[in-house]
Scaffold this active site. Structure first.
Site, PDB file in Angstrom:
ATOM      1  CB  THR A 201      -0.854   0.107   1.504  1.00 18.32           C
ATOM      2  OG1 THR A 201      -1.723  -1.137   1.234  1.00 18.32           O
ATOM      3  CG2 THR A 201      -1.608   1.406   1.418  1.00 18.32           C
TER       4      THR A 201
ATOM      5  CB  VAL B 210     -12.940  -3.640   2.028  1.00 18.20           C
ATOM      6  CG1 VAL B 210     -12.495  -2.229   2.357  1.00 18.20           C
ATOM      7  CG2 VAL B 210     -14.049  -3.347   0.851  1.00 18.20           C
TER       8      VAL B 210
HETATM    9  N1  ASP Z   1      -3.267  -2.996   3.750  1.00 11.66           N
HETATM   10  C1  ASP Z   1      -3.608  -3.635   2.515  1.00 11.66           C
HETATM   11  C2  ASP Z   1      -4.713  -4.375   2.644  1.00 11.66           C
HETATM   12  O1  ASP Z   1      -4.957  -5.292   3.623  1.00 11.66           O
HETATM   13  C3  ASP Z   1      -2.266  -4.373   1.971  1.00 11.66           C
HETATM   14  C4  ASP Z   1      -0.986  -3.967   2.103  1.00 11.66           C
HETATM   15  O2  ASP Z   1      -0.689  -2.792   2.381  1.00 11.66           O
HETATM   16  O3  ASP Z   1      -0.314  -4.658   1.974  1.00 11.66           O
HETATM   17  O4  ASP Z   1      -5.829  -4.244   1.813  1.00 11.66           O
END
Ligand code: ASP
Length: 331
Positions: free
Chosen positions: A191, A220
């Site tokens: 992210t 989500v």
């Molecule tokens: N936090 C994000 C999600 O769970 C993925 C990530 O940051 O790796 O959608």
């Protein structure tokens, strides 16, 4: 992946810390006092982001250095990664869900606590920009799915095919062995969370992702959830998360980190505590990743992760810095 390379330059930082008192002792009292007050002066403007997304902080810095707002800085920084087809964790080129559809999550929050988010939006290249429209042009905080997409078209956003050939081919490969079963791992997600303080000392943040690769349709994570993937309190600071969103949601991670800073912890200490709380609830697991970054009102930053290899980027007057972080590795 290059951004997982843990740059082992902590010995350089440590050498700097050891020599500092020696230098100060050679100075006059006035010089020493000036140096001390400079140290406590807030660092601003400044932008920081998760991982090694140097183009994002560079863009944010372009906005900040000419006096732009932290809100514009975080949006424009996040948009750089959303538009980068080579970044398969966000925006165009993001990995699809297990049905082959790219669904994106994003949120944005400003100095006044205003916020907007879109959840599982499809066919829109910049979900963070739609999130800002939700914040500014509607009485709501979150729009999801088809409603979010419809709203985006009303606001003039174009319909874009988000699935690149590369991401499509990888998904086809995944289907061959996966038994169509989403799994938690540390490799197919990330992210961009980005935080900034502008010249007026005002803080904003944004967070945008394509979420877990090959997730269940409709899944989500934390990234568009205010308090989980992102939280800003202009009096205290801000935090944002990357990693397995389910764990960040369970602990309301970014809000927790800002609250820990309110109680007096540094951004670094707060991120460490946030990660350790998650680990305490996941005894014996090492198959997942959570990283937090944080900034306080003084412009001090910190970052911490469950797995090694996590970095964050800062951009301030001192230049563009890749900050390798400590990690929580359970013996
Ligand atoms: N936090 C994000 C999600 O769970 C993925 C990530 O940051 O790796 O959608």
């Amino acid at each position: 992946m290059s951004r997982r390379n843990f740059l082992k330059n902590s010995s350089v930082a440590a050498a700097g810390l050891i020599s500092a008192p020696l230098i100060a002792s050679c100075k006059t009292e006035t010089e020493t006092n000036t140096a001390a007050s400079e140290k406590t002066n807030p660092i601003r403007p400044i932008a920081i982001c998760t991982w090694n997304f140097e183009n994002a902080t560079a863009k944010a810095w372009e906005v900040l250095k000419v006096g732009g707002s932290s809100l514009d800085a975080v949006q424009q920084g996040a948009m750089i990664e959303e538009a980068d087809v080579n970044n398969q964790t966000v925006g165009v080129g993001g990995r699809p869900d297990r049905d082959g559809n790219v669904t994106l999550d994003a949120c944005i929050m400003d100095k006044d606590g205003n916020c907007g988010a879109v959840l599982a939006i499809q066919n829109i290249a910049s979900p963070v920009s739609v999130a800002r429209k939700v914040m500014e042009d509607t009485p709501h905080v979150m729009l999801a799915g088809k409603g979010a997409e419809k709203f985006a078209y009303e606001k003039g956003f174009e319909k874009v095919d988000l699935l690149t050939e590369k991401s499509k081919q990888e998904w086809i490969e995944w289907k061959k062995t996966s038994e169509y079963k989403p799994i938690i791992n540390i490799e197919n997600h990330d992210t961009i969370g980005i935080l900034a303080i502008d010249k007026d000392g005002d803080i904003s943040g944004a967070c945008t992702t394509s979420g877990m690769g090959y997730k269940y349709a409709g899944r989500v994570g934390d990234s568009p959830i205010i308090g989980a993937g992102l939280f800003v309190d202009n009096e205290i600071g801000a935090a944002t998360a990357t990693g397995v969103g389910e764990e960040v949601v369970r602990t309301v991670g970014s809000f927790l980190i800002v609250e820990l800073m309110r109680q007096g912890k540094s951004p670094q200490e707060a991120c460490e505590e946030g990660v350790k709380r998650i680990m305490a609830k996941n005894e014996g697991r090492n198959d997942f990743q959570i990283g937090f970054i944080a900034i306080n009102k003084k412009g001090e930053t910190g970052g911490y992760c469950i797995q090694p290899g996590f970095t964050y980027r800062t951009y301030s007057e001192d230049g563009h810095v890749n900050n390798p972080t400590e990690s929580f590795i359970k013996a």
